[in-house]
Design an enzyme around this catalytic site. Structure first.
Site, short mmCIF file in Angstrom:
data_model
loop_
_atom_site.label_atom_id
_atom_site.label_comp_id
_atom_site.label_asym_id
_atom_site.label_seq_id
_atom_site.Cartn_x
_atom_site.Cartn_y
_atom_site.Cartn_z
CE LYS A 208 -3.54 2.18 2.85
NZ LYS A 208 -4.39 2.06 4.03
CD GLU A 214 9.75 -5.63 7.03
OE1 GLU A 214 9.49 -4.53 6.48
OE2 GLU A 214 9.52 -5.86 8.24
N GLY A 269 -4.70 -2.11 5.47
CA GLY A 269 -3.91 -3.25 4.98
C GLY A 269 -4.54 -4.60 5.27
NE ARG A 270 -6.11 -4.28 11.53
CZ ARG A 270 -5.48 -3.11 11.66
NH1 ARG A 270 -4.37 -2.88 11.00
NH2 ARG A 270 -5.97 -2.17 12.44
CD GLU A 355 -1.47 -4.82 12.17
OE1 GLU A 355 -0.24 -4.86 12.29
OE2 GLU A 355 -2.04 -4.95 11.07
CG HIS A 386 -3.12 -36.47 17.15
ND1 HIS A 386 -3.13 -37.79 17.54
CD2 HIS A 386 -4.20 -36.30 16.36
CE1 HIS A 386 -4.17 -38.40 16.99
NE2 HIS A 386 -4.84 -37.51 16.27
CE LYS A 514 6.17 -0.75 10.55
NZ LYS A 514 5.32 0.01 9.66
C1 G6Q Z 1 -2.30 -3.86 8.19
C2 G6Q Z 1 -1.07 -3.18 8.48
C3 G6Q Z 1 0.18 -3.86 7.99
C4 G6Q Z 1 0.52 -3.58 6.53
C5 G6Q Z 1 1.97 -4.00 6.28
C6 G6Q Z 1 2.38 -3.81 4.85
O1 G6Q Z 1 -3.39 -3.46 8.47
O2 G6Q Z 1 -1.17 -1.88 8.08
O3 G6Q Z 1 0.16 -5.24 8.19
O4 G6Q Z 1 -0.36 -4.24 5.68
O5 G6Q Z 1 2.81 -3.28 7.12
O6 G6Q Z 1 2.26 -2.48 4.48
P1 G6Q Z 1 2.35 -2.05 2.99
O7 G6Q Z 1 1.23 -2.68 2.25
O8 G6Q Z 1 2.29 -0.56 2.98
O9 G6Q Z 1 3.67 -2.56 2.46
#
Ligand code: G6Q
Length: 552
Positions: A208, A214, A269-270, A355, A386, A514
């Site tokens: 996003k 990463e 994002g989530r 989150e 198990h 971070k």
């Molecule tokens: C979700 C968070 C988080 C996000 C990641 C990746 O709700 O905001 O998990 O999706 O940090 O972020 P980007 O999509 O910006 O790389």
């Protein structure tokens, strides 16, 4: 709005819990032949049985009052109407709009701009692109068809598409394989690249912000790997597409803006799998099925928006969670899919729930007085049986469980599916009924034991029972049902956040680590200078250098 703990009904629930502590589910069932019918409902192809809970009619009435007095209905309308309910980021929360076109949902404006036309434009871009890849019009730099799709993203840009792609494995196009790279651990990208060929691999860089280290590091490695083999910059355009809200950053990375699929800051994002973040899903199962996923979610949205609170599935699940979390002291919530295709569903829910609701400050900036989001965990059945079910049955903790199962297997084989479901139903029954000392004694006597030997063994074989669970049963895990299922949990989490009065849509708690990692990374890269951290962190950095450089 007063704090939830200040509502009269909160005190009434505290008092009611003391009464319910003395009630056994065995008695609740034997005293009411209609209990299963009364405490169950079906929505969007998903049947929820919540009869095996420590609740009676009075409990549910009190919980419904809590929901009503907490303004759940008003908050739901505010979200669907595009109000900026994510106040700490000044954003609307409109993942619901992403699926609205699939069931004639109405348009909303954000900052004066209608969202549905923007969404349908991206959906149609996704349709054209995925069709071209799937039918072989879109070719790699040597003219060969795409055989592998690698999604590079993390958090919300990974967990949703990875979980859904795996859940819909039976619908994958023959000849196409999906891979997901998220971890900055180089092993992840290196092991993935070892499985694919540059000339037939399509990389989706999903971010996003297009600023997540990463993701960008892994994407750079993939780009370099492609170029080493293609020896031609033009190959990047055939093998890299981006999903992002940041056109400029995408272009700066070297991906053509024409190969970018956009989304918007009003999609968290989530909550983004319904957007172009689901591109890997659409590539693997086709756009029609991706839209079925949206349609299933849309049916659940419509239900959530319109059903009365006491017949509203997400509301009921949210309230049951609050009942145990805030009134019984439960620390966690377990989710066990008796459905191998949902193996990643618990991990997905961990992010969605923890989150969103792992917050200690309420919307007005004050410390919350209640207990908020539980620890969410789970594994597919029957594996868990198990491993850790021992603790569920005889441990000292109360752990509410969601069991998930399909009536129809996606891969029927003999009677194995019946074996799977027998185990699922047996576990919820065992948790509810337990086994009394009298029952154990009869069993032990029948096996020939008596006297001191019997008495010594007996307490170890008693199951306290009275342990709550919901069972979610659906016909089969098709895209529509999966869409409804994910959406059900999204709204459950939302309702809980409303009642706890927290902002479920920000995630400031991920920022500190971070920030600190930036300076620590410098100290890991360059040894020999004075470290300015705490003694533990300094010691670990020094030991890292010593170990890596072959010292002690
Ligand atoms: C979700 C968070 C988080 C996000 C990641 C990746 O709700 O905001 O998990 O999706 O940090 O972020 P980007 O999509 O910006 O790389």
């Amino acid at each position: 709005m007063p704090d939830c703990t200040e509502l009269n009904v909160w005190g009434e629930l505290v008092a009611h819990q003391k009464v319910m502590r003395a009630v056994s589910m065995r008695t609740l069932f034997s005293g009411d032949t209609e209990r299963f019918q009364q405490f169950s409902l079906m929505v969007g192809g998903i049947f929820l049985d919540y009869s095996k809970h420590l609740v009676n009619v009075e409990t549910m009435n009190l919980l419904m009052t809590l929901a009503r007095e907490s303004g759940v209905t008003e908050a739901t309308r505010a979200m669907f109407n595009g109000e900026k309910i994510n106040t700490t980021e000044n954003r609307a929360v409109l993942h619901t709009a992403l699926r609205a076109s699939q069931c004639a949902g109405r348009d909303v404006l954000v900052d004066g701009k209608a969202v549905l036309p923007q969404i349908s434009e991206v959906l149609s871009h996704m349709r054209t692109f995925t069709q071209h890849v799937r039918d072989g019009h879109w070719l790699g730099y040597t003219g060969r068809r795409i055989t592998d799709v690698v999604n590079i993203g993390i958090g919300g840009s990974d967990l949703g598409p990875a979980m859904v792609t795996q859940a819909l494995r039976p619908y994958w196009q023959t000849g196409l394989t999906a891979h997901f790279v998220s971890n900055v651990d180089p092993s992840h990208i290196v092991e993935t690249l070892a499985k694919v060929q540059a000339e037939t691999t399509l990389f989706i860089v999903a971010s996003k912000s297009f600023g997540t280290p990463e993701t960008l590091l892994n994407a750079q490695v993939a780009r370099q790997w492609l170029l080493e083999q293609a020896q031609d910059e033009k190959a990047v355009a055939r093998h890299f597409v981006a999903v992002s809200t940041h056109t400029e950053k995408v272009k700066a990375f070297g991906i053509d803006a024409a190969n970018m699929f956009g989304f918007w800051d009003w999609v968290g994002g989530r909550y983004s799998v319904w957007s172009a973040v689901g591109l890997s899903v659409a590539l693997m199962v086709g756009m029609d099925r991706f839209e079925q996923l949206l349609a299933g979610a849309c049916e659940m949205d419509a239900h959530f928006l319109t059903a009365p609170l006491d017949q509203n599935m997400p509301v009921i699940m949210a309230l049951l969670g609050i009942w145990y979390n805030d009134f019984w002291g439960a620390q966690c919530h377990a989710v066990f899919p008796y459905d191998q295709y949902l193996a990643r569903f618990p991990a997905y829910l961990q992010q969605l729930d923890m989150e969103s609701n792992g917050k200690g400050v309420s919307r007005n900036g004050k410390a919350v007085r209640c207990t908020t989001g539980p620890v969410v965990w789970g594994e597919p059945g029957t594996n868990g049986q198990h491993a850790f079910y021992q603790l569920l049955h005889q441990g000292t903790r109360l752990i509410p469980v969601d069991f998930l199962a399909a009536a129809e297997s996606r891969r029927p084989l003999g009677h194995q599916h019946e074996t799977l479901l027998a185990n699922c139903f047996a576990q919820s029954k065992a948790l509810m009924l337990g086994k009394t000392a009298e029952e154990v004694e009869i069993e032990l006597r029948a096996s020939g034991l008596s006297g001191e030997v019997l008495q010594a063994l007996l307490p170890h074989k008693v199951f306290p029972g009275n342990r709550p669970s919901s069972t979610l049963l659906y016909r089969k895990l098709d895209p529509y049902t999966l869409g409804a299922l994910i959406c059900l949990y999204e709204h459950k989490v939302f309702v809980q956040g409303v009642i706890w009065q927290i902002n479920s849509f920000d995630q400031w708690g991920v920022e500190l680590g971070k920030q600190l990692a930036v300076s620590i990374e410098q100290d890991l890269l360059e040894s020999g200078h004075t470290l300015a951290h705490d003694a533990s962190t300094n010691g670990l950095i020094e030991l890292f250098h010593a170990l890596r450089d072959g010292g002690e």
